[in-house]
Design a protein around this motif. Sequence first.
Motif, PDB file in Angstrom:
ATOM      1  N   ILE B  10      62.530  36.303  68.891  1.00 44.21           N
ATOM      2  CA  ILE B  10      63.592  36.408  69.884  1.00 44.21           C
ATOM      3  C   ILE B  10      64.814  37.087  69.270  1.00 44.21           C
ATOM      4  O   ILE B  10      65.424  37.959  69.881  1.00 44.21           O
ATOM      5  CB  ILE B  10      63.938  35.001  70.459  1.00 44.21           C
ATOM      6  CG1 ILE B  10      62.749  34.548  71.337  1.00 44.21           C
ATOM      7  CG2 ILE B  10      65.225  35.041  71.292  1.00 44.21           C
ATOM      8  CD1 ILE B  10      62.783  33.086  71.719  1.00 44.21           C
ATOM      9  N   THR B  22      65.702  40.787  76.803  1.00 41.55           N
ATOM     10  CA  THR B  22      65.007  39.679  76.147  1.00 41.55           C
ATOM     11  C   THR B  22      64.878  38.511  77.119  1.00 41.55           C
ATOM     12  O   THR B  22      63.816  37.923  77.275  1.00 41.55           O
ATOM     13  CB  THR B  22      65.801  39.237  74.908  1.00 41.55           C
ATOM     14  OG1 THR B  22      66.006  40.354  74.088  1.00 41.55           O
ATOM     15  CG2 THR B  22      65.021  38.158  74.122  1.00 41.55           C
ATOM     16  N   GLN B  23      66.025  38.212  77.783  1.00 39.83           N
ATOM     17  CA  GLN B  23      66.016  37.097  78.717  1.00 39.83           C
ATOM     18  C   GLN B  23      65.006  37.338  79.842  1.00 39.83           C
ATOM     19  O   GLN B  23      64.299  36.435  80.226  1.00 39.83           O
ATOM     20  CB  GLN B  23      67.439  36.930  79.318  1.00 39.83           C
ATOM     21  CG  GLN B  23      67.591  35.644  80.077  1.00 39.83           C
ATOM     22  CD  GLN B  23      67.256  34.405  79.261  1.00 39.83           C
ATOM     23  OE1 GLN B  23      67.736  34.246  78.141  1.00 39.83           O
ATOM     24  NE2 GLN B  23      66.418  33.525  79.790  1.00 39.83           N
ATOM     25  N   ILE B  26      61.673  36.596  78.629  1.00 36.49           N
ATOM     26  CA  ILE B  26      61.498  35.146  78.496  1.00 36.49           C
ATOM     27  C   ILE B  26      61.217  34.542  79.865  1.00 36.49           C
ATOM     28  O   ILE B  26      60.285  33.744  80.027  1.00 36.49           O
ATOM     29  CB  ILE B  26      62.755  34.505  77.857  1.00 36.49           C
ATOM     30  CG1 ILE B  26      62.852  34.930  76.370  1.00 36.49           C
ATOM     31  CG2 ILE B  26      62.704  32.980  77.936  1.00 36.49           C
ATOM     32  CD1 ILE B  26      64.182  34.564  75.719  1.00 36.49           C
ATOM     33  N   ASP B  27      62.033  34.991  80.857  1.00 35.89           N
ATOM     34  CA  ASP B  27      61.841  34.468  82.213  1.00 35.89           C
ATOM     35  C   ASP B  27      60.446  34.793  82.727  1.00 35.89           C
ATOM     36  O   ASP B  27      59.747  33.929  83.243  1.00 35.89           O
ATOM     37  CB  ASP B  27      62.912  35.051  83.154  1.00 35.89           C
ATOM     38  CG  ASP B  27      64.309  34.521  82.811  1.00 35.89           C
ATOM     39  OD1 ASP B  27      64.341  33.471  82.062  1.00 35.89           O
ATOM     40  OD2 ASP B  27      65.282  35.141  83.190  1.00 35.89           O
ATOM     41  N   ASN B  33      59.478  25.813  77.632  1.00 41.91           N
ATOM     42  CA  ASN B  33      60.819  25.371  77.208  1.00 41.91           C
ATOM     43  C   ASN B  33      61.869  26.434  77.474  1.00 41.91           C
ATOM     44  O   ASN B  33      62.932  26.452  76.841  1.00 41.91           O
ATOM     45  CB  ASN B  33      60.779  24.952  75.731  1.00 41.91           C
ATOM     46  CG  ASN B  33      60.252  26.058  74.850  1.00 41.91           C
ATOM     47  OD1 ASN B  33      60.015  27.179  75.349  1.00 41.91           O
ATOM     48  ND2 ASN B  33      60.084  25.808  73.576  1.00 41.91           N
ATOM     49  N   ALA B  36      63.718  28.043  74.580  1.00 41.60           N
ATOM     50  CA  ALA B  36      64.570  27.333  73.625  1.00 41.60           C
ATOM     51  C   ALA B  36      63.695  26.862  72.420  1.00 41.60           C
ATOM     52  O   ALA B  36      63.092  25.793  72.444  1.00 41.60           O
ATOM     53  CB  ALA B  36      65.235  26.131  74.321  1.00 41.60           C
ATOM     54  N   TYR B  37      63.599  27.705  71.386  1.00 48.56           N
ATOM     55  CA  TYR B  37      62.743  27.389  70.217  1.00 48.56           C
ATOM     56  C   TYR B  37      63.582  27.058  69.003  1.00 48.56           C
ATOM     57  O   TYR B  37      64.635  27.640  68.811  1.00 48.56           O
ATOM     58  CB  TYR B  37      61.830  28.584  69.871  1.00 48.56           C
ATOM     59  CG  TYR B  37      60.774  28.861  70.938  1.00 48.56           C
ATOM     60  CD1 TYR B  37      59.607  28.081  70.975  1.00 48.56           C
ATOM     61  CD2 TYR B  37      60.951  29.880  71.898  1.00 48.56           C
ATOM     62  CE1 TYR B  37      58.671  28.336  71.964  1.00 48.56           C
ATOM     63  CE2 TYR B  37      60.004  30.121  72.854  1.00 48.56           C
ATOM     64  CZ  TYR B  37      58.853  29.346  72.889  1.00 48.56           C
ATOM     65  OH  TYR B  37      57.919  29.565  73.824  1.00 48.56           O
ATOM     66  N   THR B  38      63.097  26.035  68.240  1.00 46.34           N
ATOM     67  CA  THR B  38      63.776  25.756  66.974  1.00 46.34           C
ATOM     68  C   THR B  38      62.820  26.034  65.808  1.00 46.34           C
ATOM     69  O   THR B  38      61.604  25.849  65.901  1.00 46.34           O
ATOM     70  CB  THR B  38      64.269  24.284  66.907  1.00 46.34           C
ATOM     71  OG1 THR B  38      64.631  23.991  65.565  1.00 46.34           O
ATOM     72  CG2 THR B  38      63.185  23.322  67.324  1.00 46.34           C
ATOM     73  N   VAL B  40      62.229  24.509  63.183  1.00 51.38           N
ATOM     74  CA  VAL B  40      61.512  23.389  62.581  1.00 51.38           C
ATOM     75  C   VAL B  40      60.386  22.854  63.486  1.00 51.38           C
ATOM     76  O   VAL B  40      59.635  21.988  63.082  1.00 51.38           O
ATOM     77  CB  VAL B  40      62.474  22.228  62.208  1.00 51.38           C
ATOM     78  CG1 VAL B  40      63.415  22.656  61.099  1.00 51.38           C
ATOM     79  CG2 VAL B  40      63.232  21.762  63.427  1.00 51.38           C
ATOM     80  N   GLY B  41      60.315  23.404  64.803  1.00 49.05           N
ATOM     81  CA  GLY B  41      59.277  22.921  65.706  1.00 49.05           C
ATOM     82  C   GLY B  41      57.980  23.669  65.540  1.00 49.05           C
ATOM     83  O   GLY B  41      57.883  24.637  64.791  1.00 49.05           O
ATOM     84  N   TYR B  43      54.745  25.276  68.086  1.00 49.64           N
ATOM     85  CA  TYR B  43      54.466  25.564  69.486  1.00 49.64           C
ATOM     86  C   TYR B  43      53.116  26.223  69.632  1.00 49.64           C
ATOM     87  O   TYR B  43      52.557  26.765  68.679  1.00 49.64           O
ATOM     88  CB  TYR B  43      55.579  26.453  70.041  1.00 49.64           C
ATOM     89  CG  TYR B  43      56.969  25.893  69.756  1.00 49.64           C
ATOM     90  CD1 TYR B  43      57.513  24.928  70.633  1.00 49.64           C
ATOM     91  CD2 TYR B  43      57.678  26.301  68.649  1.00 49.64           C
ATOM     92  CE1 TYR B  43      58.774  24.391  70.357  1.00 49.64           C
ATOM     93  CE2 TYR B  43      58.920  25.769  68.377  1.00 49.64           C
ATOM     94  CZ  TYR B  43      59.475  24.823  69.241  1.00 49.64           C
ATOM     95  OH  TYR B  43      60.689  24.287  68.950  1.00 49.64           O
TER      96      TYR B  43
END
Lengths: 1067, 178
Positions: B10, B22-23, B26-27, B33, B36-38, B40-41, B43
């Motif tokens: 992203i 980009t958005q 994503i849409d 989610n 909304a990626y972190t 440390v997660g 997927y």
Amino acid sequence: MSQEKEIEALKRALEREKEARKQAERIMEEKSMELYLANQRLLQINESLENTIQERTKEMNSLARFPEENPYPIFRFAGPEKSLLYSNKAGKRIIDFFERNPESADTLRWYEFLNNSHGCDQPLVQEFEIDENYYQFYSVCYADHNYMNVYGFDITLLKVTQNALTESEVRFRSMVENASDIIYRASVDGVFTYVNITAETITGYSTHELLSMHFAQLIRPDQQEVVADFYAAQIREKIKSTYLEFPIYTKYGNEKWIGQHVQLIMDEDHYITEVFSLARDITERKQAQTAMTRTATRLSSLIANLQAGVVMEDENQNIVITNQAFCNLFDLPHSPSYFQGKANTELFFKIKDSFSDPDTIWNNLEKALQQNKPIVNQEVLMSDGRIMESDIVPIFQDKKFLGHLMLFRDITEKKEAHKILQRSEEKYRSIIENMYLGLLQVDNDETIMDVNNSMCQMLGYTKEELVGQKTTQLLAVAKEMEILENVQVQRNEGKSSVYEMRVKRKDNSEFYVLISGAPLYNEKNEKIGSLGIHLDITQRKELEQDLMVARTKAEESAHAKEIFLANMSHEIRTPMNAILGMTNLLMNSHLDSKQLSYLDAIKTSSNNLMVIINDILDFSKIEAGKLTIEKVGIEFHKVMQNVINQLSFRADEKNILLINKIDHDIPDILVTDPTRLTQIFLNLLSNAVKFTHKGSVTLKSSLIERRGNLCRIHFQVIDTGIGIDADKISTVFDSFSQEDASTTRKYGGSGLGLTITRQLVELFGGRIQVKSKKGIGTEFYFVLPFEVGNVNDLPKDDAGIDMEIDLRGTRVLVAEDHQINQFLAKTILESWGVEVTIAENGLDAVNAVSNVDYDIILMDMQMPEMDGLQATREIRHILNRDIPIIALTANAVKGDQEKCLDAGMNDYLSKPFEQKDLQRIMQKWIGERKTVAPKVNKQEKTFVPEPEKTTSMSSELYDLTLLNQLALNDEEFIAKMKELFITSTPEIVDQIFESFEGNEFEKMSGLAHKLKPSIDTFNIHSLKETIRKIEKFHTLGGSKEELVNWLSQLKTDSGLVIDDLKRSLEK
Amino acid sequence: MKGMIFTEFIEMAENKFGLSTTQEAIDNANLPNKGAYTAVGTYDHQEMQRLAGELCKATQTEPGEMLRMFGHHVFAKFVKAYGVFFEGISDPFDFLEQIETYIHPEVLKLYPDAELPRFESQRLDNGSFRMTYISSRHMSAFAYGLMEACMAHFRAPANIETESNEDPGRVSFLITRL
């Protein structure tokens, strides 16, 4: 718009970030909780672990008291240096001891024990004495933990008890073992249960072996039963103790005697439990006993069997013993034992009448008794004439008189024999004293000890004058001292010898003696001198010297005869050469018929004279053993035909049939001496023709046998001539004999022909015989052995001789001092177109050669200034020329030819030579140097036409017409072709010969086929037909004899062509 | 799939194509989610496929080209974040060899649930190197981009040739230094 959109997107992105942060925080919260829980679990585990450790430590501490309280020592050592980690109280005392006693043997053993235990995977056990206590230590090594435990036990009590027991056992045992007697125990049935060491030394068996043996096995077999019965009885009757002696065999088969005490061991119930025995080696005692018994037996049997009569009496003069010989000598009708124990007077009363003088015997006996000294070798005459020899010997033991021994021997026969010997000795002595041989005995210093009469007479001295003198001073001739010394050396080595020597007489004259000498020895076998037997050989010596002189004279005269013959032959042959040569020359000049008939007579006479001279020469050569048989290959048929041809003219003249009968089985080629063989048959046939006036003369050769490469041929010369008288037939082979004097007149001849023939036949290994009938005919016959040869044995250069070579322009030097012979040689040679130079002697010849290049030299042997041999040596070695040199020699004596060839000459021609001989030699030696050229005109080059001479095989050997056509006259090509022919042809020819010898005719045909085109190309006329015949021999067959001729033709002609081609190439 | 891949993708998309594009992607991707990626997660990887697919559509970019670009981006991040892996290495081939033998085992220690591709490397001679990408994710173009970036990082101009791509789960690259 887009800006709004951007802001919208930015907001959205921010929301995403917030959302993501929340997500992340949730995840972190979860992870934190997980961590906290994990930490709590760890704390719990730790607590329980610590509790366990505390409990274990307590337990360990209480366990650790065990070793500490143990009354026995316990140690733990660490590391390779074995440092003490732990020891209990008992252990500390031990360590203390070791530290206090670092030098004690047990301390050292202790450290060694520790060293050995370290790293050892097996526990080790060892005992130690520490402070008067005994310990057994037991080590356990824990290699992976790098330490070892050692446990100790106090074994003092055990040890002390054990030691006490061992000591008493040892003491007892050593007593038993060291006993000098065998001590053993055995079961009741005799099997050993215990033996001591002495048993081993006495029986040779080891203890181990004995313990598996039965007692009876040791006993000598013949005694086994007796001994076994003895002990069976002891056991049966329960006898407590017994003693028995018996022999045993040791392990090594030696016999020993044993004295044995056997005691029965019984229990309370009198039941025998075992046997105890003490056995002693009593061999020595037994042997001494046996020896004594034997000696006594031997002595009495000796006395009984003595040839002499024996009487022994004791100190009381009673008879102890006498023997049968004594009873026989005195003819007593008693047995020897009759007199034993009786008084000597009774015996002497019985025998005194046997002596012719009994009183003397009595006196002697009395004397012996009084003096107590032996009286020996007394001769006693018996009343019946016999002679006795008596000895009377007193017997003492340790100075105590024990009686007398008397011996009587009948010496009547010995006395007689001695007398006879003495007489014979006297007889020989007188013979020697009186015989012609001189005897001389000397000691080791050559001092004369004894001589006989003959010796004295020989020398002229008396015996007294000789004895005590030294032979070397009195008799020896100074020149012979060396012989004497040599003889002395031989005598000292114990050798006998025979030698001749001059000896001086009393009057100083010398004479020859033959001496047979031998060393002399005394009875101790020491050399005490020598003995010589001398024979006067003066006369024989003189005779010998006369004979030597005579022999030398005879040899000298034989040599003189030889020289005379050589000279004579030279002296006669030289003028004969002139006479014959000149006659030949004269015959070719214009003469009338009368002159011709005179000349013919001269020629015939000269020829006859030559025959006689040759006969005499041959005869003397044979007599002197100087004629030898050559060995060359001959074609037998040709030689025989040649003999016939030589005589056919004379036979035709007399109208006699000359027949040559040759056995077909006789091998074609023989190895022998053709000249001498021809001479034998010429002699016999010419004799036969001479003495035959009608009918025939037959030469018959038949093969008797053939074995390997040897064969024997029977020859007969049969004529129908006048025959020989029966009483003359035995002398026909004698020298200078003819049937009678009239024969000589009528038929001529030297009378040596048959003698020479006989001797020649003998030289060939045969024996000539003759049978004849007067008026009917004569037959001479003999058998000769021959070696069978092959083509290779045939002389190689024979074919070349027939070649005709143009001698024109050849430069010849003739070295010859005889003027007529000079002229003769010059005339003949010049008629051939040869340029002739004459040298008067050897020196001239050498000078001439140094100036001019000659093609050939004809060299006389005997010339003034320098002879032919010396001239040849100078030409060869000083001038270094290899010109062919031909010897002209009138010396037909053996040895001359060798001398010529040794000096470096190439060939020789015997004078008088005939024109054709000279031509042959010239052709042979010039031929080697000159081209084979077409013969131009025979008439031109031959002074005397000789119709019988063989014509040359071809005027043109080969021509190059075809080759030139082929090569269109290309010189280089032709040269190459020639070279090719030169190199390849000899090879093929050799192979053809090889295949012929190996009977490989098919191969031979192939080779001939190969060679055929070359022969055609070079147009070799003589071989065109021949090569085809050789080629077809395999398929058509044919006589081998013919084939041999073709092959030799092939070899000869191809060789000639090659030689010529070579020369043409050199040009 | 590790969240870091999503956050970096992203970030790259935002930097390269702008926030709104980009958005939009994503849409359109309809992500659970909403993007909304972190880091440390963890997927589902299908979300990445959908997101990347939508971004390609929106920007009219070849998917391979997109992944290659992403490779360049991620390599730069790696250099910054994990400099320790680059210490003492001067040769790109040495580094490439270490991915399989050293870097990936270390990554798995930190993230035991990480799903990593496998690499086989083969040094042909001093100047050429063969690297084979093996993965069920079929992202060889991403690997290509990483390799390009790696060569560039070490200042080693090179030609990278895709030798075979019949099996998208196993692709070999021949890297030849220029």
